[in-house]
Write a protein that holds these residues in place. Structure first.
Motif, PDB file in Angstrom:
ATOM      1  N   THR A  43      18.994 -11.000  53.364  1.00  0.00           N
ATOM      2  CA  THR A  43      19.836 -10.858  52.175  1.00  0.00           C
ATOM      3  C   THR A  43      19.141 -11.354  50.910  1.00  0.00           C
ATOM      4  O   THR A  43      19.677 -11.205  49.822  1.00  0.00           O
ATOM      5  CB  THR A  43      21.155 -11.622  52.361  1.00  0.00           C
ATOM      6  OG1 THR A  43      20.865 -12.991  52.614  1.00  0.00           O
ATOM      7  CG2 THR A  43      21.958 -11.030  53.515  1.00  0.00           C
ATOM      8  N   SER A  44      17.956 -11.927  51.056  1.00  0.00           N
ATOM      9  CA  SER A  44      17.234 -12.483  49.921  1.00  0.00           C
ATOM     10  C   SER A  44      16.399 -11.405  49.228  1.00  0.00           C
ATOM     11  O   SER A  44      15.611 -10.712  49.867  1.00  0.00           O
ATOM     12  CB  SER A  44      16.312 -13.606  50.394  1.00  0.00           C
ATOM     13  OG  SER A  44      15.412 -13.961  49.371  1.00  0.00           O
ATOM     14  N   LEU A  45      16.578 -11.268  47.932  1.00  0.00           N
ATOM     15  CA  LEU A  45      15.758 -10.330  47.168  1.00  0.00           C
ATOM     16  C   LEU A  45      14.290 -10.753  47.177  1.00  0.00           C
ATOM     17  O   LEU A  45      13.392  -9.914  47.095  1.00  0.00           O
ATOM     18  CB  LEU A  45      16.261 -10.210  45.732  1.00  0.00           C
ATOM     19  CG  LEU A  45      17.637  -9.551  45.571  1.00  0.00           C
ATOM     20  CD1 LEU A  45      18.065  -9.556  44.109  1.00  0.00           C
ATOM     21  CD2 LEU A  45      17.621  -8.133  46.120  1.00  0.00           C
ATOM     22  N   THR A  46      14.043 -12.040  47.307  1.00  0.00           N
ATOM     23  CA  THR A  46      12.680 -12.552  47.365  1.00  0.00           C
ATOM     24  C   THR A  46      11.977 -12.087  48.635  1.00  0.00           C
ATOM     25  O   THR A  46      10.797 -11.741  48.619  1.00  0.00           O
ATOM     26  CB  THR A  46      12.686 -14.099  47.320  1.00  0.00           C
ATOM     27  OG1 THR A  46      13.380 -14.516  46.144  1.00  0.00           O
ATOM     28  CG2 THR A  46      11.290 -14.659  47.307  1.00  0.00           C
ATOM     29  N   PHE A  47      12.702 -12.081  49.761  1.00  0.00           N
ATOM     30  CA  PHE A  47      12.099 -11.718  51.050  1.00  0.00           C
ATOM     31  C   PHE A  47      12.149 -10.217  51.331  1.00  0.00           C
ATOM     32  O   PHE A  47      11.475  -9.737  52.231  1.00  0.00           O
ATOM     33  CB  PHE A  47      12.795 -12.441  52.202  1.00  0.00           C
ATOM     34  CG  PHE A  47      12.675 -13.927  52.164  1.00  0.00           C
ATOM     35  CD1 PHE A  47      11.572 -14.544  51.617  1.00  0.00           C
ATOM     36  CD2 PHE A  47      13.683 -14.722  52.681  1.00  0.00           C
ATOM     37  CE1 PHE A  47      11.458 -15.920  51.580  1.00  0.00           C
ATOM     38  CE2 PHE A  47      13.584 -16.098  52.656  1.00  0.00           C
ATOM     39  CZ  PHE A  47      12.467 -16.701  52.098  1.00  0.00           C
ATOM     40  N   ALA A  48      12.952  -9.466  50.586  1.00  0.00           N
ATOM     41  CA  ALA A  48      13.162  -8.044  50.882  1.00  0.00           C
ATOM     42  C   ALA A  48      11.871  -7.233  50.979  1.00  0.00           C
ATOM     43  O   ALA A  48      11.693  -6.470  51.930  1.00  0.00           O
ATOM     44  CB  ALA A  48      14.124  -7.430  49.872  1.00  0.00           C
ATOM     45  N   PRO A  49      10.928  -7.375  50.034  1.00  0.00           N
ATOM     46  CA  PRO A  49       9.694  -6.581  50.164  1.00  0.00           C
ATOM     47  C   PRO A  49       8.893  -6.944  51.420  1.00  0.00           C
ATOM     48  O   PRO A  49       8.341  -6.071  52.085  1.00  0.00           O
ATOM     49  CB  PRO A  49       8.895  -6.923  48.903  1.00  0.00           C
ATOM     50  CG  PRO A  49       9.858  -7.535  47.957  1.00  0.00           C
ATOM     51  CD  PRO A  49      10.948  -8.134  48.781  1.00  0.00           C
ATOM     52  N   TYR A  50       8.845  -8.237  51.735  1.00  0.00           N
ATOM     53  CA  TYR A  50       8.130  -8.680  52.939  1.00  0.00           C
ATOM     54  C   TYR A  50       8.821  -8.150  54.197  1.00  0.00           C
ATOM     55  O   TYR A  50       8.175  -7.651  55.119  1.00  0.00           O
ATOM     56  CB  TYR A  50       8.086 -10.212  53.013  1.00  0.00           C
ATOM     57  CG  TYR A  50       7.324 -10.855  51.887  1.00  0.00           C
ATOM     58  CD1 TYR A  50       5.931 -10.810  51.852  1.00  0.00           C
ATOM     59  CD2 TYR A  50       7.993 -11.521  50.866  1.00  0.00           C
ATOM     60  CE1 TYR A  50       5.226 -11.416  50.828  1.00  0.00           C
ATOM     61  CE2 TYR A  50       7.293 -12.134  49.840  1.00  0.00           C
ATOM     62  CZ  TYR A  50       5.908 -12.081  49.822  1.00  0.00           C
ATOM     63  OH  TYR A  50       5.213 -12.670  48.812  1.00  0.00           O
ATOM     64  N   PHE A  51      10.133  -8.288  54.214  1.00  0.00           N
ATOM     65  CA  PHE A  51      10.923  -7.820  55.361  1.00  0.00           C
ATOM     66  C   PHE A  51      10.712  -6.321  55.583  1.00  0.00           C
ATOM     67  O   PHE A  51      10.479  -5.870  56.702  1.00  0.00           O
ATOM     68  CB  PHE A  51      12.409  -8.128  55.131  1.00  0.00           C
ATOM     69  CG  PHE A  51      13.321  -7.437  56.090  1.00  0.00           C
ATOM     70  CD1 PHE A  51      13.435  -7.876  57.398  1.00  0.00           C
ATOM     71  CD2 PHE A  51      14.044  -6.323  55.698  1.00  0.00           C
ATOM     72  CE1 PHE A  51      14.268  -7.233  58.296  1.00  0.00           C
ATOM     73  CE2 PHE A  51      14.879  -5.665  56.582  1.00  0.00           C
ATOM     74  CZ  PHE A  51      14.995  -6.131  57.890  1.00  0.00           C
ATOM     75  N   THR A  52      10.772  -5.548  54.496  1.00  0.00           N
ATOM     76  CA  THR A  52      10.596  -4.093  54.599  1.00  0.00           C
ATOM     77  C   THR A  52       9.210  -3.757  55.140  1.00  0.00           C
ATOM     78  O   THR A  52       9.071  -2.936  56.046  1.00  0.00           O
ATOM     79  CB  THR A  52      10.821  -3.429  53.226  1.00  0.00           C
ATOM     80  OG1 THR A  52      12.140  -3.749  52.776  1.00  0.00           O
ATOM     81  CG2 THR A  52      10.657  -1.929  53.307  1.00  0.00           C
ATOM     82  N   SER A  53       8.178  -4.386  54.594  1.00  0.00           N
ATOM     83  CA  SER A  53       6.808  -4.122  55.057  1.00  0.00           C
ATOM     84  C   SER A  53       6.637  -4.489  56.526  1.00  0.00           C
ATOM     85  O   SER A  53       6.083  -3.711  57.307  1.00  0.00           O
ATOM     86  CB  SER A  53       5.796  -4.923  54.222  1.00  0.00           C
ATOM     87  OG  SER A  53       5.792  -4.480  52.900  1.00  0.00           O
ATOM     88  N   ALA A  54       7.112  -5.676  56.911  1.00  0.00           N
ATOM     89  CA  ALA A  54       6.967  -6.125  58.302  1.00  0.00           C
ATOM     90  C   ALA A  54       7.742  -5.216  59.250  1.00  0.00           C
ATOM     91  O   ALA A  54       7.242  -4.855  60.325  1.00  0.00           O
ATOM     92  CB  ALA A  54       7.439  -7.570  58.442  1.00  0.00           C
ATOM     93  N   SER A  55       8.940  -4.821  58.879  1.00  0.00           N
ATOM     94  CA  SER A  55       9.762  -3.951  59.726  1.00  0.00           C
ATOM     95  C   SER A  55       9.117  -2.582  59.900  1.00  0.00           C
ATOM     96  O   SER A  55       9.097  -2.032  61.004  1.00  0.00           O
ATOM     97  CB  SER A  55      11.161  -3.791  59.144  1.00  0.00           C
ATOM     98  OG  SER A  55      11.807  -5.030  59.104  1.00  0.00           O
ATOM     99  N   GLN A 110      14.606 -12.105  61.406  1.00  0.00           N
ATOM    100  CA  GLN A 110      14.895 -11.058  60.424  1.00  0.00           C
ATOM    101  C   GLN A 110      14.169  -9.763  60.797  1.00  0.00           C
ATOM    102  O   GLN A 110      14.770  -8.695  60.791  1.00  0.00           O
ATOM    103  CB  GLN A 110      14.472 -11.501  59.015  1.00  0.00           C
ATOM    104  CG  GLN A 110      15.457 -12.435  58.361  1.00  0.00           C
ATOM    105  CD  GLN A 110      15.035 -12.827  56.954  1.00  0.00           C
ATOM    106  OE1 GLN A 110      13.906 -12.602  56.525  1.00  0.00           O
ATOM    107  NE2 GLN A 110      15.955 -13.439  56.222  1.00  0.00           N
ATOM    108  N   VAL A 111      12.902  -9.861  61.136  1.00  0.00           N
ATOM    109  CA  VAL A 111      12.117  -8.666  61.458  1.00  0.00           C
ATOM    110  C   VAL A 111      12.691  -7.948  62.671  1.00  0.00           C
ATOM    111  O   VAL A 111      12.713  -6.720  62.722  1.00  0.00           O
ATOM    112  CB  VAL A 111      10.633  -9.029  61.684  1.00  0.00           C
ATOM    113  CG1 VAL A 111       9.848  -7.839  62.228  1.00  0.00           C
ATOM    114  CG2 VAL A 111      10.007  -9.510  60.375  1.00  0.00           C
ATOM    115  N   PHE A 112      13.208  -8.697  63.636  1.00  0.00           N
ATOM    116  CA  PHE A 112      13.729  -8.075  64.848  1.00  0.00           C
ATOM    117  C   PHE A 112      15.234  -7.855  64.823  1.00  0.00           C
ATOM    118  O   PHE A 112      15.847  -7.550  65.829  1.00  0.00           O
ATOM    119  CB  PHE A 112      13.294  -8.878  66.079  1.00  0.00           C
ATOM    120  CG  PHE A 112      11.832  -8.706  66.344  1.00  0.00           C
ATOM    121  CD1 PHE A 112      11.360  -7.605  67.025  1.00  0.00           C
ATOM    122  CD2 PHE A 112      10.916  -9.617  65.852  1.00  0.00           C
ATOM    123  CE1 PHE A 112      10.009  -7.417  67.242  1.00  0.00           C
ATOM    124  CE2 PHE A 112       9.563  -9.442  66.065  1.00  0.00           C
ATOM    125  CZ  PHE A 112       9.110  -8.339  66.757  1.00  0.00           C
TER     126      PHE A 112
END
Length: 176
Positions: free
Chosen positions: A118-130, A110-112
């Motif tokens: 697509t998960s609202l649960t992971f969205a904040p983590y994904f955004t921060s990591a990206s 996902q990060v790369f």
């Protein structure tokens, strides 16, 4: 006498001017900054969440960290937590080139950008990591099976064994 002999030898054995090259081409190599290596893992059960990370500097200095996360989350959220916090540490250390090693294909891909988040649960983590990944000049990842990520996995499990009791942190270990 010896000095004269050396002078005579050199005078008779010097090559002609044609044997001396006019220009010498010296290859130039670009030296890239060596990678910082970040191994990470998260571990979650119903009651406790742990995160483990190993950071290896370009000169081989290894730092191992275990964190007990004091909020409920899934294994993948714990993986993201481990990744995001450690990327922040590497950013603070002014690392420029980073190699991420983890056993969560979902998080890494996902990060790369290989998988969509697509998960609202992971969205904040994904955004921060990206966003953090964008701060490095060079960043890549390597997926490894859990048994090859044993250092970070054990650290996450050690953190999992930490629990708060009356304001103190204690470790629960089972001795055979």
């Amino acid at each position: 006498m010896k000095g004269q002999a050396i002078e005579n030898f050199l005078a008779h054995h010097l090559g002609s001017d044609e044997s001396i090259p006019e220009a010498v081409e010296i290859p130039v190599y670009e030296i890239k900054e060596p990678f910082w290596i970040l191994k990470f893992d998260g571990f979650s059960t119903e009651g406790t969440v742990g995160a483990g990370v190993v950071i290896i500097s370009p000169i081989g200095v290894k730092t191992s960290l275990s964190f007990n996360l004091d909020f409920p989350c899934t294994n993948n959220q714990a993986e993201y937590e481990a990744l995001v916090i450690r990327l922040e540490i590497l950013k603070d250390l002014e690392a420029k080139s980073v190699r991420l090693i983890g056993d969560s294909q979902l998080v890494l891909r996902q990060v790369f950008g290989e998988y969509k988040c697509t998960s609202l649960t992971f969205a904040p983590y994904f955004t921060s990591a990206s966003q953090l990944a964008d701060d490095f000049e060079e960043i890549n990842f390597q997926y490894v099976p859990r048994h090859q990520n044993w250092e970070a996995n054990e650290l996450a499990q050690i953190a999992f064994g930490l629990r708060r009791l009356q304001g103190r942190t204690e470790r629960d270990f089972t001795v055979p």
